[in-house]
Design an enzyme around this catalytic site. Structure first.
Site, PDB file in Angstrom:
ATOM      1  N   GLY A  12      14.753  21.603  25.830  1.00 37.06           N
ATOM      2  CA  GLY A  12      13.617  20.852  25.297  1.00 37.06           C
ATOM      3  C   GLY A  12      13.789  20.284  23.905  1.00 37.06           C
ATOM      4  N   MET A  92      16.217  17.264  35.005  1.00 34.45           N
ATOM      5  CA  MET A  92      17.429  17.164  35.826  1.00 34.45           C
ATOM      6  C   MET A  92      17.091  16.929  37.299  1.00 34.45           C
ATOM      7  SD  MET A  92      19.227  17.298  33.211  1.00 34.45           S
ATOM      8  CE  MET A  92      20.961  17.444  33.589  1.00 34.45           C
ATOM      9  N   ASN A 109      14.025   7.345  30.241  1.00 34.29           N
ATOM     10  CA  ASN A 109      14.925   8.507  30.242  1.00 34.29           C
ATOM     11  C   ASN A 109      15.911   8.383  29.093  1.00 34.29           C
ATOM     12  OD1 ASN A 109      16.253  10.867  31.276  1.00 34.29           O
ATOM     13  ND2 ASN A 109      17.820   9.548  32.195  1.00 34.29           N
ATOM     14  N   HIS A 111      19.882   9.474  28.239  1.00 36.03           N
ATOM     15  CA  HIS A 111      21.104   9.949  28.892  1.00 36.03           C
ATOM     16  C   HIS A 111      22.213  10.040  27.838  1.00 36.03           C
ATOM     17  CE1 HIS A 111      23.838  10.705  32.184  1.00 36.03           C
ATOM     18  NE2 HIS A 111      24.690   9.880  31.597  1.00 36.03           N
TER      19      HIS A 111
END
Ligand code: GAR
Length: 209
Positions: A12, A92, A109, A111
């Protein structure tokens, strides 16, 4: 203020960086909800620390595509919280068309690679094993593929001298913590358009003399 839900599966730290940024008076959004697919996610304690409501939707398996029932539960929780944008922060799981159709171009998102290089799991390990000299991180809109959606912002991170995938991951993570809040702020407060798979911040298209 734009209402945001964050999805996280693990530690987190990206969620923390978003929560910290969103606590600033001038941030254009507010995190209403933290959702996790794992009841042992560190992100849950961070939500409590920031006074952000959280919920866990456990799915049969730990990775991959969510079951239709889990996805429907996540969607219901987002709607109930009035969420307008969804931020995936180390989530995930793969979201299906049902969820994405409810939030078209509103799921973001982060990445840990310079996409389209090294999509999928363990991007930093893939990059280290490949011997890259530069890697980085990417904030992108989520589409039905895995890490294939339109790119919002990217930052490069030097990989030279990194002695392990973990060392590279740590370098990238520090930059993720700056990039994600910056990209989210930009999406929420600047005018932008999607042209095909290109995200264009239209305020910046003028070229000065
Ligand atoms: C981060 O490095 C994030 O970019 C990555 O997982 C880590 C989560 O760390 N996400 C992906 O690989 C998504 N495909 P965090 O829980 O401390 O934010």
């Amino acid at each position: 203020l734009t209402r945001i839900a964050v999805f996280a599966s693990g530690r987190g730290s990206n969620f923390r960086s978003l929560a910290r940024a969103a606590a600033a008076d001038d941030f254009p959004g507010r995190i209403e909800l933290l959702l996790s697919d794992r009841k042992d996610a560190g992100a849950l304690a961070i939500a409590a620390e920031f006074g952000i409501p959280s919920a866990v939707v456990e799915d049969g398996k730990p990775r991959g595509r969510l079951s239709p029932a889990s996805e429907a539960s996540l969607l219901a929780a987002c709607r109930e919280a009035g969420a307008e944008w969804i931020c995936l922060a180390g989530f995930m799981r793969i979201l299906g068309a049902g969820f994405l159709g409810a939030y078209p171009d509103r799921v973001v998102n982060i990445h840990p690679s310079l996409l389209p290089s090294f999509p999928g799991l363990d991007a930093q390990g893939q990059a280290f094993a490949h011997g890259v000299k530069v890697s980085g991180c990417t904030v992108h809109l989520v589409d039905a593929g895995v890490d294939t959606g339109p790119i919002v912002m990217q930052r490069a991170v030097g990989a030279e001298g990194a002695r392990s995938a973990d060392e590279l991951a740590a370098r990238i993570l520090a930059v993720e913590h700056e990039l994600y809040p910056a990209a989210l702020r930009r999406l929420l407060e600047e005018p932008w358009e999607r042209r095909g798979r290109r995200i264009v911040f239209t305020r910046n298209t003028e070229v000065g003399p």
